[in-house]
Scaffold this motif. Structure first.
Motif, PDB file in Angstrom:
ATOM      1  N   ASP A 121      -5.578   8.007 -12.141  1.00  0.00           N
ATOM      2  CA  ASP A 121      -6.717   8.317 -12.999  1.00  0.00           C
ATOM      3  C   ASP A 121      -6.666   7.447 -14.246  1.00  0.00           C
ATOM      4  OD1 ASP A 121      -7.710  10.305 -11.344  1.00  0.00           O
ATOM      5  OD2 ASP A 121      -6.581  11.899 -12.337  1.00  0.00           O
ATOM      6  N   GLY A 122      -7.816   7.316 -14.905  1.00  0.00           N
ATOM      7  CA  GLY A 122      -7.864   6.569 -16.152  1.00  0.00           C
ATOM      8  C   GLY A 122      -7.170   7.328 -17.272  1.00  0.00           C
ATOM      9  N   LEU A 134       3.410   1.654 -12.036  1.00  0.00           N
ATOM     10  CA  LEU A 134       3.303   2.392 -13.293  1.00  0.00           C
ATOM     11  C   LEU A 134       2.005   2.097 -14.029  1.00  0.00           C
ATOM     12  CD1 LEU A 134       6.951   1.812 -14.612  1.00  0.00           C
ATOM     13  CD2 LEU A 134       6.084   3.696 -13.204  1.00  0.00           C
ATOM     14  N   THR A 135       1.244   1.119 -13.555  1.00  0.00           N
ATOM     15  CA  THR A 135       0.010   0.731 -14.239  1.00  0.00           C
ATOM     16  C   THR A 135      -1.106   0.525 -13.230  1.00  0.00           C
ATOM     17  OG1 THR A 135       0.547  -1.635 -14.104  1.00  0.00           O
ATOM     18  CG2 THR A 135       1.309  -0.436 -16.075  1.00  0.00           C
ATOM     19  N   PHE A 136      -2.320   0.458 -13.747  1.00  0.00           N
ATOM     20  CA  PHE A 136      -3.450   0.096 -12.902  1.00  0.00           C
ATOM     21  C   PHE A 136      -4.151  -1.108 -13.517  1.00  0.00           C
ATOM     22  CE2 PHE A 136      -4.756   3.791 -15.540  1.00  0.00           C
ATOM     23  CZ  PHE A 136      -5.687   3.185 -16.360  1.00  0.00           C
ATOM     24  N   ARG A 160      -1.348  10.562 -11.236  1.00  0.00           N
ATOM     25  CA  ARG A 160      -0.774  10.448 -12.584  1.00  0.00           C
ATOM     26  C   ARG A 160       0.645   9.900 -12.518  1.00  0.00           C
ATOM     27  NH1 ARG A 160      -2.940  15.727 -13.082  1.00  0.00           N
ATOM     28  NH2 ARG A 160      -0.872  16.677 -12.959  1.00  0.00           N
ATOM     29  N   ARG A 161       1.018   9.141 -13.528  1.00  0.00           N
ATOM     30  CA  ARG A 161       2.400   8.714 -13.663  1.00  0.00           C
ATOM     31  C   ARG A 161       3.280   9.924 -13.945  1.00  0.00           C
ATOM     32  NH1 ARG A 161       4.116   4.127 -17.703  1.00  0.00           N
ATOM     33  NH2 ARG A 161       6.065   5.122 -17.039  1.00  0.00           N
TER      34      ARG A 161
END
Length: 285
Positions: free
Chosen positions: A23-24, A95-97, A262-263
């Protein structure tokens, strides 16, 4: 159901690391919120999270969302009549998008021509045969009218069969219609090679589909897959396995998420095999 979103795996712009599942955040929108990914159904993300919960309940938090996504895509192909195949496992979650701009730059839209698609995917190591084989995933599933009405309005795309055009204009009476239609008119619920027969009859839905038969670099590949389903299956499996290994994280890289969207919290220790019934998260202390 998940087969319609098989392309979800290639849409992991950061690699096959589950980045598109995130998610953002306050820092910006996620990959799933970028325009090319808005057609991915919310239900597909729910299915992946439900599968993650079942797997973690049974095995503990040792299987990544990335691996679950890869397995789900394979099983969707098999359950729809396609070929079974083994895929390498052991991925970890990113860990990132990717940002909106990076996502837009990496995902060719359905109105892209063959040159654009070949150039884009060649940078990821895909050959023209790989590209045509992966496009065969459109043998099953549906599309919204807005993904192809540029071929209907204001006039017919000359590469489109007239009867096919007439029928699509009935399904999509306006350029901004919200209706949907099958991507393969011959066998929409079976994973087979009929998609390529559609292209040979000028009945491909997207520009990115039909141009594969129009373009001299890929026309013979389309024809060979239309004639030989076994050949299509073999090349589809090869390309899917290659795609599933794009920039994977292994070992101590990344993490194994306890919620695919989610992380993990940096200061939370996760206990395996225990679920919080109300929040659907693994219990922690």
């Amino acid at each position: 159901m998940f087969i319609r979103d098989w392309w979800l795996r290639l849409r992991h712009v950061e690699g096959c690391d589950g980045s598109v599942l995130l998610d953002g955040s306050a820092s910006g929108p996620s990959e799933k919120d970028a325009p090319p990914n808005l057609t991915l159904r919310a239900q597909a993300f729910i299915i992946i999270e439900n599968l993650r919960r079942l797997v973690h309940n049974a095995c503990g938090s040792i299987v990544s969302c990335s691996d679950i996504t890869a397995i789900a895509a394979r099983d969707a192909v098999v359950l729809s009549g396609g070929l079974n195949y083994s895929i390498p496992l052991g991925r970890r979650d990113g860990l990132t998008f990717a940002t909106r701009n990076v996502t837009l730059a990496n995902l060719p839209p359905p109105f892209a021509n063959t040159t654009t698609i070949l150039n884009s995917l060649s940078q990821k190591g895909f050959t023209p045969t790989d590209v045509v084989a992966l496009s065969g995933g459109h043998t099953i599933g549906i599309s919204h009218c807005t993904s192809f009405t540029n071929r209907l309005y204001p006039s017919r795309d000359p590469t489109m069969d007239q009867t096919f055009f007439n029928n699509l204009r009935i399904t999509c009476p306006t350029a901004n219609s919200t209706n949907t239609t099958f991507m393969d008119i011959r066998s929409p619920n079976v994973f087979d090679n009929r998609y390529y027969v559609d292209l040979m009859n000028r009945q491909g839905l997207f520009t990115s589909d039909q141009d594969l038969y129009t373009d001299s670099r890929t026309r013979s590949i389309v024809t060979s897959f239309a004639i030989n389903q076994t050949l299509f299956y073999q090349n589809f499996v090869s390309a899917m396995i290659k795609m599933s290994q794009l920039s994977v994280l292994t070992g101590t890289q990344g993490e194994i998420r306890t919620n695919c969207s989610r992380r993990n919290s940096n200061d939370v220790f996760v206990l395996p095999n225990i679920e919080n019934d109300q929040e659907g998260k693994l219990a922690s202390f």
